[in-house]
Design a protein around this motif. Structure first.
Motif, PDB file in Angstrom:
ATOM      1  N   GLN A   1      -4.467  -2.837 -13.234  1.00  0.00           N
ATOM      2  CA  GLN A   1      -4.127  -1.420 -13.170  1.00  0.00           C
ATOM      3  C   GLN A   1      -4.577  -0.846 -11.827  1.00  0.00           C
ATOM      4  N   LYS A   2      -4.049   0.315 -11.480  1.00  0.00           N
ATOM      5  CA  LYS A   2      -4.439   0.953 -10.239  1.00  0.00           C
ATOM      6  C   LYS A   2      -5.947   1.177 -10.226  1.00  0.00           C
ATOM      7  N   GLY A   3      -6.597   0.752  -9.154  1.00  0.00           N
ATOM      8  CA  GLY A   3      -8.038   0.881  -9.023  1.00  0.00           C
ATOM      9  C   GLY A   3      -8.808  -0.361  -9.432  1.00  0.00           C
ATOM     10  N   GLN A   4      -8.143  -1.330 -10.074  1.00  0.00           N
ATOM     11  CA  GLN A   4      -8.812  -2.570 -10.475  1.00  0.00           C
ATOM     12  C   GLN A   4      -8.697  -3.617  -9.373  1.00  0.00           C
ATOM     13  N   THR A   5      -9.781  -4.365  -9.153  1.00  0.00           N
ATOM     14  CA  THR A   5      -9.823  -5.406  -8.133  1.00  0.00           C
ATOM     15  C   THR A   5     -10.418  -6.673  -8.726  1.00  0.00           C
TER      16      THR A   5
ATOM     17  N   ILE B   1      -5.337  -6.938  -6.037  1.00  0.00           N
ATOM     18  CA  ILE B   1      -5.230  -5.646  -6.708  1.00  0.00           C
ATOM     19  C   ILE B   1      -3.870  -5.618  -7.408  1.00  0.00           C
ATOM     20  N   ARG B   2      -3.502  -4.500  -7.923  1.00  0.00           N
ATOM     21  CA  ARG B   2      -2.276  -4.407  -8.718  1.00  0.00           C
ATOM     22  C   ARG B   2      -1.029  -4.859  -7.950  1.00  0.00           C
TER      23      ARG B   2
ATOM     24  N   TYR C   1       0.852  -1.191   0.000  1.00  0.00           N
ATOM     25  CA  TYR C   1       0.000   0.000   0.000  1.00  0.00           C
ATOM     26  C   TYR C   1       0.883   1.235   0.000  1.00  0.00           C
ATOM     27  N   GLU C   2       0.313   2.377  -0.366  1.00  0.00           N
ATOM     28  CA  GLU C   2       1.107   3.583  -0.579  1.00  0.00           C
ATOM     29  C   GLU C   2       1.427   4.353   0.695  1.00  0.00           C
TER      30      GLU C   2
END
Length: 324
Positions: free
Chosen positions: A242-246, A290-291, A70-71
């Motif tokens: 991609q970012k945001g894809q689950t 996720i990504r 995670y960021e």
């Protein structure tokens, strides 16, 4: 061009290990670092996951299996956590939640006694509740293992002693999680526990290089759309997430014996793999990815009468294959 995740994440994670209470274990072939529970300085102060046994790094043959996915790290974010961490749920909530009136307390097993806010209409699984009593914790470290004990007595007749041992097997590339939950209260403890398995294998983006293998013929409950699909007993990705894809679904098709608690995750690009098995049958499986991370989440159910104890064991066997 390498698809590795941001180097900044890795450097930040390495620096964080120096800031939080932690300990290292090794059996010669595996080297692991764990964050230790601490009510003031701990790396994780959320109320969703068990605080014991948070693995922030595990290396085998120059392959990394756990790490930050995670960021932003904030100890009170519900999933700002790494490694094969576990969450306990009773009817989808904390132990004693349904019995607690607004303003009273209930239990998050492995965390402590927390307060149910006034005005709350339903359980908020991803919220961080106020901790009223963190319980008593004991941690004992050895060169190749760490033993965690959490003792708690809450309201409404619930109390327990929970022991979790994280150990590396001598002479094998193997990690073992041994658990024992003893009911020391007056009421039965009816709960399920699942391991979130936050695998970040070699910090690669989740995509066609990652494959999850089941020991049975899996069936998805929710359509994975164009993100992933089942191929025989394997779950494979159609493209890099991609970012945001689950990609997420409950998985069906398992039986009622422990032999179906047997999964493999492989990074076919780097050749790193892991087999996850346990000594108890599966009650439910959710798969979530996720990504940055791929997570099979097998549930185990337990109903513990007062004075009795429930034990379970999860084994991680690490291996390598030929990179493709």
């Amino acid at each position: 061009m390498p698809k590795s995740l941001s180097v900044l994440w890795l450097l930040t994670g390495a620096l964080a290990a120096q800031d939080f209470p932690h300990a290292a274990i090794s059996n010669g072939s595996i080297h692991a670092s764990l964050y230790l529970p601490d009510v003031e300085k701990g790396s994780y102060l959320g109320t969703r996951f068990d605080w014991s046994g948070i693995i922030n790094s595990l290396e085998y043959k120059d392959h990394q299996y756990f790490g930050r996915w995670y960021e932003r790290h904030d100890p009170k974010i519900h999933d700002a956590i790494t490694g094969p961490v576990e969450e306990f749920l009773t009817n989808g909530a904390g132990l004693g939640y349904d019995e607690a009136a607004p303003g009273e307390t209930f239990i998050r097993i492995g965390v402590g006694t927390v307060r149910k806010p006034v005005g709350e209409k339903e359980y908020r699984r991803f919220a961080t509740y106020d901790i009223v009593d963190p319980g008593k914790r004991t941690v004992r470290t050895d060169p190749s293992s760490i033993d965690f004990v959490h003792e708690l007595k809450g309201e409404h007749g619930y109390a327990y002693v929970y022991r979790k041992t994280v150990k590396l097997t001598k002479g094998k590339p193997q990690l073992v999680l041994e658990h024992a939950l003893k009911n020391t209260g007056q009421k039965p403890i009816d709960t399920s526990v699942y391991d979130h398995n936050f695998f970040v294998i070699d910090n690669e983006v989740v995509g066609p290089d990652i494959v999850v293998r089941f020991p049975f013929d899996p069936k998805v409950v929710t359509d994975l759309k164009d993100l992933a699909h089942l191929s025989g007993q394997d779950l494979v990705y159609n493209h890099d997430l991609q970012k945001g894809q689950t990609a997420m679904s409950e998985i069906q098709g398992f039986g009622d014996t422990a032999k179906d608690y047997d999964f493999r995750i492989e990074n076919r690009k780097s050749g790193a793999g892991v087999r996850i098995s346990a000594d108890k049958p599966i009650a439910k499986i959710v798969f979530w990815s996720i990504r940055s991370v791929a997570c099979p989440e097998p549930y185990i159910h337990m109903n513990i009468e007062p004075g009795h104890e429930f034990r379970w064991r999860i084994v991680y066997d690490f291996y390598t294959t030929s990179p493709r």
